[in-house]
Motif scaffolding. Structure first.
Motif, mmCIF file in Angstrom:
data_model
loop_
_atom_site.group_PDB
_atom_site.id
_atom_site.type_symbol
_atom_site.label_atom_id
_atom_site.label_comp_id
_atom_site.label_asym_id
_atom_site.label_seq_id
_atom_site.Cartn_x
_atom_site.Cartn_y
_atom_site.Cartn_z
ATOM 1 N N HIS A 22 -9.008 -4.421 7.152
ATOM 2 C CA HIS A 22 -8.114 -4.110 8.272
ATOM 3 C C HIS A 22 -8.218 -2.604 8.544
ATOM 4 O O HIS A 22 -7.415 -1.804 8.085
ATOM 5 N N TYR A 23 -9.307 -2.253 9.227
ATOM 6 C CA TYR A 23 -9.559 -0.891 9.687
ATOM 7 C C TYR A 23 -9.709 0.122 8.549
ATOM 8 O O TYR A 23 -9.395 1.296 8.717
ATOM 9 N N THR A 24 -10.197 -0.326 7.405
ATOM 10 C CA THR A 24 -10.527 0.602 6.319
ATOM 11 C C THR A 24 -11.999 0.976 6.435
ATOM 12 O O THR A 24 -12.864 0.095 6.537
ATOM 13 N N ALA A 25 -12.281 2.271 6.399
ATOM 14 C CA ALA A 25 -13.658 2.736 6.579
ATOM 15 C C ALA A 25 -14.438 2.740 5.267
ATOM 16 O O ALA A 25 -15.607 2.357 5.233
ATOM 17 N N PRO B 37 0.813 -1.230 0.000
ATOM 18 C CA PRO B 37 0.000 0.000 0.000
ATOM 19 C C PRO B 37 0.844 1.277 0.000
ATOM 20 O O PRO B 37 1.942 1.308 0.556
ATOM 21 N N VAL B 38 0.290 2.283 -0.640
ATOM 22 C CA VAL B 38 0.922 3.595 -0.677
ATOM 23 C C VAL B 38 0.010 4.568 0.066
ATOM 24 O O VAL B 38 -1.131 4.801 -0.348
ATOM 25 N N TYR B 39 0.517 5.122 1.173
ATOM 26 C CA TYR B 39 -0.261 6.067 1.973
ATOM 27 C C TYR B 39 0.040 7.484 1.495
ATOM 28 O O TYR B 39 1.196 7.920 1.476
ATOM 29 N N LEU B 40 -1.005 8.171 1.102
ATOM 30 C CA LEU B 40 -0.831 9.529 0.605
ATOM 31 C C LEU B 40 -0.617 10.482 1.774
ATOM 32 O O LEU B 40 -1.244 10.352 2.834
ATOM 33 N N LEU C 47 -3.701 3.626 13.559
ATOM 34 C CA LEU C 47 -2.411 4.020 12.995
ATOM 35 C C LEU C 47 -2.264 3.574 11.544
ATOM 36 O O LEU C 47 -1.719 4.299 10.712
ATOM 37 N N THR C 48 -2.731 2.383 11.227
ATOM 38 C CA THR C 48 -2.651 1.865 9.856
ATOM 39 C C THR C 48 -3.991 1.259 9.461
ATOM 40 O O THR C 48 -4.789 0.851 10.316
ATOM 41 N N PHE C 49 -4.207 1.183 8.174
ATOM 42 C CA PHE C 49 -5.407 0.537 7.638
ATOM 43 C C PHE C 49 -5.056 -0.006 6.257
ATOM 44 O O PHE C 49 -4.234 0.557 5.528
#
Length: 222
Positions: free
Chosen positions: A53-56, A16-19, A127-129
């Motif tokens: 995993h904690y994605t809304a 994953p790439v977090y913006l 903290l992460t998703f």
């Protein structure tokens, strides 16, 4: 189709790439995952499954290369902001398994070369998703039975003889005539019984007439 007979495509997952927002490098709450369907040719997708995993919220974009457009690849949005959690700030749905069928998508997932998953988590409580155990199942066209020709349909029909076999049966007119004679004799007997008593000689005569008539009927039937 049975679950055991389905074989998922093996995509190459990038990310994953977090913006991040500007130079502050603060998390924007957006993450991108690219699934490259590196099979050498486009894939039509039947179903997309994964574990949250904690994605809304989830948005699915497809890079399609349609042969009708000369092989030109274009992006389209198949699913937009699908809620995966009951509330971004609570645990509900944060680690559930999900399935996206092609019928749930706004665009047909045909001739796909890349699937882009855009994940959003506006809450700072996590903290992460991300998404885990991602699987892409290809679309399989159902097998069609070959259409029957007209000659095949005609061969399946059972011809029914409309004329029954009357061989060996007595002539209907002869039988009808014999029955009428018996009916007439019965009427005569009933008339004699009501008008006068019948003597022994009369009874013998009537019985003889009945025997003769019965012989005629038997001969007619034969």
């Amino acid at each position: 189709m049975c679950e055991s007979s389905r074989q998922p495509v093996a995509p190459t997952i990038k990310g994953p790439v977090y913006l991040q927002m500007g130079e502050s490098k603060a998390q924007s709450g957006v993450c991108v995952l690219d699934l490259n369907l590196s099979s050498g040719r486009p894939v039509s997708i039947e179903e997309l499954t994964f574990k949250n995993h904690y994605t809304a919220y989830l948005t699915v974009r497809l890079l399609r290369r349609s042969p009708e457009q000369g092989g030109l690849a274009r992006w389209c949005t198949a699913v937009r902001d699908l809620p995966l959690m009951d509330n971004p700030h609570t645990e509900g749905g944060s680690q559930d398994y999900y399935s996206l069928h092609r019928t749930q998508m706004q665009e047909k997932p045909d001739h796909v070369v890349t699937v882009r998953l855009i994940l959003r988590q506006p809450s700072s409580a996590w903290l992460t998703f991300s998404l885990e155990d991602i699987r892409v199942f290809p679309h399989m066209e159902p097998l069609k039975e070959p259409e029957k020709e007209v000659s095949d349909w005609l061969s399946d029909l059972i011809l029914v003889d409309q004329h029954p076999d009357l061989e060996g049966l007595p002539d209907p007119q002869t039988v009808s005539s014999s029955i009428q004679q018996m009916w007439a004799l019965t009427e005569v007997m009933q008339s004699n019984q009501t008008s006068a008593s019948i003597g022994r000689f009369d009874v013998m005569t009537i019985e003889k007439d009945i025997d003769v008539l019965q012989m005629k009927v038997d001969i007619s039937v034969k």
